[in-house]
Structure formats: structure tokens, C-alpha cells
Design a protein around this motif. Structure first.
Motif, PDB file in Angstrom:
ATOM      1  N   ASP A  41       0.807  -1.223   0.000  1.00 49.00           N
ATOM      2  CA  ASP A  41       0.000   0.000   0.000  1.00 49.00           C
ATOM      3  C   ASP A  41       0.838   1.270   0.000  1.00 49.00           C
ATOM      4  O   ASP A  41       0.428   2.296   0.544  1.00 49.00           O
ATOM      5  N   GLY A  42       2.008   1.194  -0.601  1.00 47.43           N
ATOM      6  CA  GLY A  42       2.860   2.368  -0.740  1.00 47.43           C
ATOM      7  C   GLY A  42       2.818   2.891  -2.158  1.00 47.43           C
ATOM      8  O   GLY A  42       2.165   2.324  -3.037  1.00 47.43           O
ATOM      9  N   HIS A  43       3.546   3.986  -2.367  1.00 48.24           N
ATOM     10  CA  HIS A  43       3.595   4.623  -3.678  1.00 48.24           C
ATOM     11  C   HIS A  43       5.049   4.849  -4.062  1.00 48.24           C
ATOM     12  O   HIS A  43       5.825   5.392  -3.278  1.00 48.24           O
ATOM     13  N   ILE A  44       5.404   4.448  -5.257  1.00 48.98           N
ATOM     14  CA  ILE A  44       6.792   4.569  -5.709  1.00 48.98           C
ATOM     15  C   ILE A  44       7.267   6.017  -5.683  1.00 48.98           C
ATOM     16  O   ILE A  44       8.440   6.296  -5.465  1.00 48.98           O
ATOM     17  N   ASP A  45       6.342   6.966  -5.850  1.00 54.09           N
ATOM     18  CA  ASP A  45       6.742   8.368  -5.844  1.00 54.09           C
ATOM     19  C   ASP A  45       7.079   8.887  -4.448  1.00 54.09           C
ATOM     20  O   ASP A  45       7.507  10.031  -4.299  1.00 54.09           O
ATOM     21  N   GLU A  46       6.932   8.037  -3.436  1.00 52.57           N
ATOM     22  CA  GLU A  46       7.336   8.386  -2.075  1.00 52.57           C
ATOM     23  C   GLU A  46       8.654   7.706  -1.693  1.00 52.57           C
ATOM     24  O   GLU A  46       9.037   7.679  -0.527  1.00 52.57           O
ATOM     25  N   THR A  47       9.360   7.156  -2.683  1.00 55.37           N
ATOM     26  CA  THR A  47      10.663   6.546  -2.441  1.00 55.37           C
ATOM     27  C   THR A  47      11.641   7.629  -2.017  1.00 55.37           C
ATOM     28  O   THR A  47      11.746   8.667  -2.664  1.00 55.37           O
ATOM     29  N   VAL A  48      12.355   7.378  -0.911  1.00 54.58           N
ATOM     30  CA  VAL A  48      13.303   8.379  -0.401  1.00 54.58           C
ATOM     31  C   VAL A  48      14.756   7.964  -0.593  1.00 54.58           C
ATOM     32  O   VAL A  48      15.651   8.794  -0.492  1.00 54.58           O
ATOM     33  N   ARG A  49      14.994   6.679  -0.836  1.00 59.17           N
ATOM     34  CA  ARG A  49      16.365   6.206  -0.977  1.00 59.17           C
ATOM     35  C   ARG A  49      16.399   4.981  -1.870  1.00 59.17           C
ATOM     36  O   ARG A  49      15.539   4.104  -1.769  1.00 59.17           O
ATOM     37  N   THR A  50      17.398   4.930  -2.769  1.00 57.90           N
ATOM     38  CA  THR A  50      17.678   3.732  -3.539  1.00 57.90           C
ATOM     39  C   THR A  50      19.183   3.488  -3.519  1.00 57.90           C
ATOM     40  O   THR A  50      19.969   4.408  -3.313  1.00 57.90           O
ATOM     41  N   CYS A  51      19.542   2.243  -3.736  1.00 66.31           N
ATOM     42  CA  CYS A  51      20.949   1.889  -3.874  1.00 66.31           C
ATOM     43  C   CYS A  51      21.036   0.907  -5.039  1.00 66.31           C
ATOM     44  O   CYS A  51      20.360  -0.116  -5.047  1.00 66.31           O
ATOM     45  N   ILE A  52      21.842   1.270  -6.015  1.00 68.44           N
ATOM     46  CA  ILE A  52      22.039   0.454  -7.205  1.00 68.44           C
ATOM     47  C   ILE A  52      23.401  -0.231  -7.100  1.00 68.44           C
ATOM     48  O   ILE A  52      24.394   0.418  -6.772  1.00 68.44           O
ATOM     49  N   TYR A  53      23.426  -1.513  -7.379  1.00 70.38           N
ATOM     50  CA  TYR A  53      24.663  -2.285  -7.391  1.00 70.38           C
ATOM     51  C   TYR A  53      24.888  -2.760  -8.823  1.00 70.38           C
ATOM     52  O   TYR A  53      24.006  -3.373  -9.421  1.00 70.38           O
ATOM     53  N   LEU A  54      26.059  -2.480  -9.363  1.00 63.46           N
ATOM     54  CA  LEU A  54      26.430  -2.868 -10.725  1.00 63.46           C
ATOM     55  C   LEU A  54      27.719  -3.680 -10.717  1.00 63.46           C
ATOM     56  O   LEU A  54      28.589  -3.427  -9.889  1.00 63.46           O
ATOM     57  N   THR A  55      27.853  -4.580 -11.673  1.00 61.28           N
ATOM     58  CA  THR A  55      29.115  -5.305 -11.805  1.00 61.28           C
ATOM     59  C   THR A  55      30.049  -4.645 -12.813  1.00 61.28           C
ATOM     60  O   THR A  55      31.242  -4.936 -12.825  1.00 61.28           O
ATOM     61  N   ASP A  56      29.517  -3.754 -13.651  1.00 57.46           N
ATOM     62  CA  ASP A  56      30.336  -3.109 -14.677  1.00 57.46           C
ATOM     63  C   ASP A  56      29.975  -1.627 -14.746  1.00 57.46           C
ATOM     64  O   ASP A  56      28.847  -1.284 -15.105  1.00 57.46           O
ATOM     65  N   ARG A  57      30.927  -0.766 -14.430  1.00 56.70           N
ATOM     66  CA  ARG A  57      30.631   0.677 -14.425  1.00 56.70           C
ATOM     67  C   ARG A  57      30.241   1.183 -15.806  1.00 56.70           C
ATOM     68  O   ARG A  57      29.582   2.211 -15.925  1.00 56.70           O
ATOM     69  N   ALA A  58      30.586   0.473 -16.854  1.00 59.21           N
ATOM     70  CA  ALA A  58      30.190   0.873 -18.206  1.00 59.21           C
ATOM     71  C   ALA A  58      28.665   0.820 -18.382  1.00 59.21           C
ATOM     72  O   ALA A  58      28.133   1.444 -19.300  1.00 59.21           O
ATOM     73  N   ASP A  59      27.969   0.097 -17.521  1.00 60.84           N
ATOM     74  CA  ASP A  59      26.510  -0.003 -17.592  1.00 60.84           C
ATOM     75  C   ASP A  59      25.802   1.142 -16.873  1.00 60.84           C
ATOM     76  O   ASP A  59      24.570   1.239 -16.918  1.00 60.84           O
ATOM     77  N   PHE A  60      26.560   2.015 -16.219  1.00 61.93           N
ATOM     78  CA  PHE A  60      25.939   3.042 -15.385  1.00 61.93           C
ATOM     79  C   PHE A  60      24.949   3.909 -16.154  1.00 61.93           C
ATOM     80  O   PHE A  60      23.820   4.122 -15.707  1.00 61.93           O
ATOM     81  N   ASP A  61      25.326   4.443 -17.300  1.00 65.10           N
ATOM     82  CA  ASP A  61      24.447   5.373 -18.018  1.00 65.10           C
ATOM     83  C   ASP A  61      23.108   4.743 -18.380  1.00 65.10           C
ATOM     84  O   ASP A  61      22.050   5.347 -18.164  1.00 65.10           O
ATOM     85  N   SER A  62      23.125   3.532 -18.901  1.00 70.25           N
ATOM     86  CA  SER A  62      21.868   2.893 -19.307  1.00 70.25           C
ATOM     87  C   SER A  62      21.011   2.529 -18.099  1.00 70.25           C
ATOM     88  O   SER A  62      19.786   2.686 -18.122  1.00 70.25           O
ATOM     89  N   VAL A  63      21.655   2.088 -17.034  1.00 70.86           N
ATOM     90  CA  VAL A  63      20.921   1.749 -15.810  1.00 70.86           C
ATOM     91  C   VAL A  63      20.369   3.015 -15.150  1.00 70.86           C
ATOM     92  O   VAL A  63      19.246   3.038 -14.653  1.00 70.86           O
ATOM     93  N   ALA A  64      21.150   4.090 -15.162  1.00 69.19           N
ATOM     94  CA  ALA A  64      20.701   5.357 -14.581  1.00 69.19           C
ATOM     95  C   ALA A  64      19.464   5.874 -15.314  1.00 69.19           C
ATOM     96  O   ALA A  64      18.547   6.422 -14.686  1.00 69.19           O
ATOM     97  N   GLN A  65      19.412   5.696 -16.627  1.00 74.01           N
ATOM     98  CA  GLN A  65      18.230   6.126 -17.381  1.00 74.01           C
ATOM     99  C   GLN A  65      16.991   5.353 -16.962  1.00 74.01           C
ATOM    100  O   GLN A  65      15.904   5.918 -16.833  1.00 74.01           O
ATOM    101  N   VAL A  66      17.145   4.066 -16.732  1.00 73.33           N
ATOM    102  CA  VAL A  66      16.010   3.257 -16.271  1.00 73.33           C
ATOM    103  C   VAL A  66      15.591   3.715 -14.869  1.00 73.33           C
ATOM    104  O   VAL A  66      14.397   3.869 -14.586  1.00 73.33           O
ATOM    105  N   HIS A  67      16.572   3.948 -14.002  1.00 70.40           N
ATOM    106  CA  HIS A  67      16.262   4.445 -12.656  1.00 70.40           C
ATOM    107  C   HIS A  67      15.465   5.746 -12.757  1.00 70.40           C
ATOM    108  O   HIS A  67      14.462   5.936 -12.056  1.00 70.40           O
ATOM    109  N   GLY A  68      15.890   6.645 -13.617  1.00 73.54           N
ATOM    110  CA  GLY A  68      15.192   7.909 -13.790  1.00 73.54           C
ATOM    111  C   GLY A  68      13.764   7.738 -14.272  1.00 73.54           C
ATOM    112  O   GLY A  68      12.864   8.477 -13.862  1.00 73.54           O
TER     113      GLY A  68
END
Length: 127
Positions: free
Chosen positions: A66-93
Motif C-alpha cells: 500500500d505504498g507509492h513509488i513516488d514516495e521513495t526516499v532512498r535507492t541503492c544500485i549495485y552494478l558489476t560493470d561501471r560501463a553499464d551506469f548510463d543505461s541503468v541510470a536512465q532506467v532508474h530515472g
């Protein structure tokens, strides 16, 4: 204070002894969420495709409590390859852009399954 827990159906939850998310009062904490399909297989594709699946699982867990994603206050993303950051960041956004949570991204050496490229955690705090 009462705790509510939900499962995503991941086959790892009963083995490891955890649940996908816990709600205590106005706070929802979503565990590290990997790209696992309903049949237990890994989401195919690149890190962005896997991040889409992770975010969908997180969003469902939040809604199921019964929560709402727009009330998310913190996330932590774990990646194995920093080259994936830009594409993953776009999805996060795409998923969290309206909430604009505090977000940390870490590069890790690996996950439980070697084909996983990304995991994400989230916390929600209702107003």
C-alpha cells in the motif's frame, strides 16, 4: 508497531530466509532486488533490461504494501560493470524520476548468479 511482509515469489526467499519487502508504519524497505523472472530464471538481456525487471519487482512490492513509488526516499544500485551506469541510470530515472530519492550506486565484484548485472534496494517513507 505492526510489521507487514510480502514476498515477490523469488525462489531464493525461503532458502535465504528473507522477504522482498517489509512495512513498519509509514516506512517500506525493499530488499536487494535482482533480475529474477517469475519462473526463477534470470531476465535476459543487458543491464538496462535487467534494471527494468528489478524496478518492476520493487514497484510491485511497494504497491503490495500500500505504498507509492513516488514516495521513495532512498535507492541503492549495485552494478558489476561501471560501463553499464548510463543505461541503468536512465532506467532508474524512468521509474524514480518523480520521487528523486537519495541514490547511491556501487560497483561490486559479482552477485549470487554470475549472469546478474544489477540489483537495487529501495526505501519508502510516506508523508
Amino acid at each position: 508497531m505492526t510489521k507487514r511482509r510480502i514476498s515477490s515469489g523469488s525462489p531464493l526467499e525461503p532458502v535465504i530466509g528473507f522477504c522482498r519487502a517489509v512495512r513498519t508504519g509509514k516506512q517500506i524497505m525493499v530488499a536487494g532486488t535482482a533480475p529474477i523472472e517469475p519462473d526463477g530464471s534470470t531476465t535476459p538481456g543487458d543491464a538496462a533490461a535487467q534494471m527494468e525487471r528489478c524496478c518492476a519487482i520493487v514497484a510491485k512490492a511497494i504497491a503490495d504494501l500500500d505504498g507509492h513509488i513516488d514516495e521513495t526516499v532512498r535507492t541503492c544500485i549495485y552494478l558489476t560493470d561501471r560501463a553499464d551506469f548510463d543505461s541503468v541510470a536512465q532506467v532508474h530515472g524512468k521509474w524514480f524520476g518523480d520521487a528523486r530519492p537519495a541514490c547511491t550506486t556501487l560497483i561490486v565484484s559479482g552477485f549470487i548468479r554470475p549472469e546478474w548485472k544489477v540489483e537495487i534496494e529501495a526505501e519508502v517513507m510516506e508523508a
